[in-house]
Design an enzyme around this catalytic site. Structure first.
Site, PDB file in Angstrom:
ATOM      1  N   ASP B  95       0.860  -1.186   0.000  1.00 18.02           N
ATOM      2  CA  ASP B  95       0.000   0.000   0.000  1.00 18.02           C
ATOM      3  C   ASP B  95       0.895   1.234   0.000  1.00 18.02           C
ATOM      4  O   ASP B  95       1.065   1.922   0.999  1.00 18.02           O
ATOM      5  CB  ASP B  95      -0.935   0.005   1.207  1.00 18.02           C
ATOM      6  CG  ASP B  95      -2.119   0.927   0.974  1.00 18.02           C
ATOM      7  OD1 ASP B  95      -2.172   1.551  -0.101  1.00 18.02           O
ATOM      8  OD2 ASP B  95      -2.983   1.027   1.855  1.00 18.02           O
ATOM      9  N   LEU B 205     -12.102   6.583   8.040  1.00 21.92           N
ATOM     10  CA  LEU B 205     -12.334   8.023   8.179  1.00 21.92           C
ATOM     11  C   LEU B 205     -12.935   8.201   9.569  1.00 21.92           C
ATOM     12  O   LEU B 205     -13.940   7.565   9.889  1.00 21.92           O
ATOM     13  CB  LEU B 205     -13.290   8.531   7.106  1.00 21.92           C
ATOM     14  CG  LEU B 205     -13.594  10.035   7.133  1.00 21.92           C
ATOM     15  CD1 LEU B 205     -13.916  10.538   5.720  1.00 21.92           C
ATOM     16  CD2 LEU B 205     -14.741  10.398   8.069  1.00 21.92           C
ATOM     17  N   GLU B 206     -12.320   9.028  10.389  1.00 19.77           N
ATOM     18  CA  GLU B 206     -12.813   9.230  11.747  1.00 19.77           C
ATOM     19  C   GLU B 206     -13.087  10.695  12.013  1.00 19.77           C
ATOM     20  O   GLU B 206     -12.307  11.572  11.594  1.00 19.77           O
ATOM     21  CB  GLU B 206     -11.786   8.739  12.791  1.00 19.77           C
ATOM     22  CG  GLU B 206     -11.997   7.304  13.209  1.00 19.77           C
ATOM     23  CD  GLU B 206     -11.175   6.888  14.434  1.00 19.77           C
ATOM     24  OE1 GLU B 206     -11.130   5.687  14.677  1.00 19.77           O
ATOM     25  OE2 GLU B 206     -10.587   7.746  15.134  1.00 19.77           O
ATOM     26  N   SER B 380      -6.317   8.674  19.191  1.00 16.99           N
ATOM     27  CA  SER B 380      -5.267   8.968  18.222  1.00 16.99           C
ATOM     28  C   SER B 380      -4.457  10.129  18.791  1.00 16.99           C
ATOM     29  O   SER B 380      -4.809  10.687  19.834  1.00 16.99           O
ATOM     30  CB  SER B 380      -5.868   9.357  16.872  1.00 16.99           C
ATOM     31  OG  SER B 380      -6.602   8.278  16.323  1.00 16.99           O
ATOM     32  N   HIS B 399       3.533   5.334  13.412  1.00 18.51           N
ATOM     33  CA  HIS B 399       2.413   5.731  12.545  1.00 18.51           C
ATOM     34  C   HIS B 399       1.057   5.339  13.116  1.00 18.51           C
ATOM     35  O   HIS B 399       0.031   5.741  12.607  1.00 18.51           O
ATOM     36  CB  HIS B 399       2.586   5.149  11.150  1.00 18.51           C
ATOM     37  CG  HIS B 399       2.152   3.713  11.003  1.00 18.51           C
ATOM     38  ND1 HIS B 399       2.519   2.717  11.873  1.00 18.51           N
ATOM     39  CD2 HIS B 399       1.367   3.119  10.072  1.00 18.51           C
ATOM     40  CE1 HIS B 399       2.002   1.579  11.490  1.00 18.51           C
ATOM     41  NE2 HIS B 399       1.292   1.779  10.405  1.00 18.51           N
ATOM     42  N   GLY B 400       1.054   4.505  14.151  1.00 19.46           N
ATOM     43  CA  GLY B 400      -0.234   4.079  14.689  1.00 19.46           C
ATOM     44  C   GLY B 400      -0.001   3.314  15.977  1.00 19.46           C
ATOM     45  O   GLY B 400       1.109   3.323  16.516  1.00 19.46           O
ATOM     46  N   GLY B 402      -0.243   0.047  16.185  1.00 17.76           N
ATOM     47  CA  GLY B 402       0.429  -1.208  15.843  1.00 17.76           C
ATOM     48  C   GLY B 402      -0.344  -2.384  16.404  1.00 17.76           C
ATOM     49  O   GLY B 402      -0.817  -2.350  17.541  1.00 17.76           O
TER      50      GLY B 402
END
Lengths: 154, 476
Positions: B95, B205-206, B380, B399-400, B402
């Site tokens: 991706d 989408l949040e 987040s 990035h997140g 995980g």
């Protein structure tokens, strides 16, 4: 989702399995021949998305692949299915595969996959396969059966 | 992960010395609990990355690292193309340029709360999500080439956004060096009607509430106000990127021996960056970065259209757009020397600090925003590039959250309906075409996002600015 057996089975009865991977999904096909293992591996790919029993065999797509070894042939086979599912907005539920023995140029696969267009309500697809990877990629004769497996990025 | 093979360098930085063919050490970021909880495969994979030709400095794993293919997710490595350094399709991922952008709404929770059911419904109707979904845009070959060269700039020229958005996207929204002619017919076919689609898996989408501001000055500079709502969009280059990754991963695996590359594992397929194959991949990958920029831009347009129906005054300005899966040419300091390197970030975010020459004017004084995504029910975060020079890990951060467990394990623990209902009780609405997909992505299947953020902050990878709580989630 069917689980992997804790110990390798010795029987060669065709079956499809998913195995755990960190973020993605491992697919495994087992059968008495490489072709059978490839068919079951394809079924495992569909199991990662939806219940294959929900997919009607309405129409067929023909697929051909050629690769220098059986591992890459399995990779190409899964990636060909992922491509066909993506561009046709399709799911497959039944497969017939023939794998020709290695010639000078490598192994060849001839296959037919039956399926239908994605119905987002009936199939409720859980994930979208992006591509089959080289991770955990193996095609080998193990414990009395052919096993074809790899991790698929979803 | 067993810690005995690691030397602690600090409370959040661990080193595996070079051994068994490793050209550089492996460095893992995270507090002891995070690193202990990581799969052994993370150490195995990042150690294998350290064996690749031309690697410089160290191979890094971020605090959210988990088992990937080739590189771990959360892996960072830089290669010197002039010293035989490689480019790896597995080091970028399928991706390509998957990323996050965050929009400011200026709305309060109280503005949205009375209409959140209707708003969630309209967003779900408008944002194509999940396997089998298509966008309303159909690209012919000419438009495809323009999109692959122009990225978000192309999208804005077509009316899907505002020119000021471009100042708030990495590379100004158009990645230089894209070579659409290296993008195959098959990759184009997969993208023909996927522009403006979210995808599936961990894409979302949040609509989120700014729950806490940790740095008042930076929060103000970014336009963040506690109690206001933002929108985060997480997706990438869709089928086009997936197909490019598929094709080049295989080609690199087959070509490696002829290029004199001995791979510790075939999944690390790579090619010399200066080779014909390496250059061809880089041209195609940059085109896929533009595809991701354009895709997120179109999704932004669709989101703005929906919000206008409910809140005519909300302009939804773009805070920033970051990419996670890329290989980019950047100059970094190595052993006191500035060198042009090819930095791979797979599931990792670029984190340029203030005054970095690669920043747009809007962030020259602050450093770039870094977005850390939660998972439906978890917070987040917005962070910023570090002040420290030289930056850690070639100016990269996590990035997140995980994943903490496989999809397989998650399905044993949760049912999708149960996850949706429990989140609804907490006031969070989740819309998804697949309940099984929701179960696989259950909040508990991920690490504690705030622990990851804290570790990144303490390690100096990036600094905390704000925490966001989810309110609505459209899940692919």
């Amino acid at each position: 989702m069917r689980e992997s057996p804790k110990k390798p089975r010795s029987e060669s009865a065709p079956r499809a399995e998913l195995f755990a991977h960190g973020a993605d999904i491992g697919v495994r096909g087992i059968g008495p021949t490489p072709a059978s293992a490839f068919e079951e591996g394809a079924l495992a790919l569909v199991m990662a998305i939806t219940d294959p029993a929900r997919v009607a065999a309405e129409s067929a797509v023909e697929i051909r692949c050629e690769a220098p070894d059986l591992g890459l042939l399995f990779l190409d086979w899964l990636n060909a299915l992922i491509y066909e599912m993506a561009v046709r907005r399709f799911l497959f539920g039944r497969f017939a595969v023939r794998v020709d023995p290695s010639t000078g140029s490598g192994h060849r696969l001839f296959a037919r996959a039956w399926g239908e267009p994605v119905d987002r309500v009936r199939h409720a697809p859980a994930v979208e396969p992006k591509g089959a990877t080289l991770t955990a990629l193996k095609v080998e004769f193990r414990d009395g059966a052919w096993v074809a497996e790899c991790v698929v990025d979803v | 992960m067993e810690l005995s093979r690691l030397e602690p360098l600090s409370s959040t930085k661990w080193r595996r010395p070079p051994e068994g063919g490793m050209r550089v050490p492996a460095i893992i970021f995270g507090d002891e609990a995070l690193v202990r909880a990581m799969d052994e495969k993370v150490l195995e994979q990042i150690s294998n990355v350290a064996r690749l030709p031309g690697i410089v400095g160290a191979a890094y794993a971020m605090p959210d690292a988990h088992w990937g293919y080739g590189f771990p997710i959360g892996g960072v490595a830089a290669f010197d193309p002039d010293e035989g350094g490689v480019v790896s399709a597995g080091g970028v991922g399928f991706d390509i340029s998957c990323g996050v952008r965050t929009l400011l709404t200026g709305l309060k929770r109280g503005d949205i709360e009375p209409q959140k059911e209707a708003l969630a419904g309209r967003l779900y109707e408008t944002i194509p999500a999940g396997l089998g979904s298509t966008g309303k845009i159909r690209l012919d070959e000419i438009e495809m080439d323009r999109m692959l060269s122009g990225g978000a700039r192309w999208a804005i020229e077509r009316g899907w956004g505002r020119s000021e958005d471009l100042d708030r996207i990495e590379e100004g929204g158009a990645m230089p060096g894209a070579r659409p002619e290296h993008v195959s017919h098959r990759a184009r076919q997969r993208q023909m009607d996927e522009m403006g689609t979210l995808g599936s898996g961990n894409h979302y989408l949040e609509v989120q509430e700014i729950a806490a501001i940790h740095d008042g000055a930076l929060g103000k500079a970014f336009g963040l106000v506690r109690g206001e709502m933002v929108i985060s969009i997480h997706c990438g280059s869709r089928g086009l990127g997936h197909q490019i990754g598929t094709e080049f991963l295989r080609e690199m695996a087959v070509a490696a021996p002829a290029a004199g590359i001995t791979l510790p594992d075939r999944e690390l397929a790579c090619a010399p960056a200066r080779s014909e194959l390496g250059e061809r991949y880089l041209g195609a990958m940059r085109a896929a970065i533009n595809c991701a920029f354009a895709n997120r831009q179109i999704l932004t347009h669709l989101t703005r259209t929906v919000f206008r129906e409910f809140f005519a005054e909300a302009s939804l300005s773009l805070l920033f757009d970051v990419s996670h899966n890329t290989a980019k040419e950047e100059e970094h300091e190595v052993a006191g020397e500035r060198r042009p390197l090819l930095v791979h970030r797979k599931g990792a975010t670029r984190a340029f600090g203030a005054r970095h020459e690669g920043l747009p004017d809007a962030f020259a004084a602050t450093g770039q925003p870094v977005f850390i995504g939660g998972s439906m029910g978890t917070p987040s975060a917005i962070m910023v590039g570090p002040e420290r020079r030289p930056e850690e890990a070639f100016a990269s951060s996590c990035h997140g959250a995980g994943r903490a467990m496989s999809r397989h394990q998650a399905l044993r623990l949760w049912h999708g309906r149960q996850v949706v209902d429990e989140l609804r009780e907490r006031g969070i609405i989740v819309k998804s075409p697949s309940l099984r997909g929701v179960a696989e992505e259950a909040p508990g299947a991920y690490k504690d996002s705030l622990a990851v953020v804290e570790a990144a902050h303490l390690a100096g990878l990036s600094r905390k600015v704000a925490t966001l709580d989810p309110l609505l989630c459209i899940k692919g």
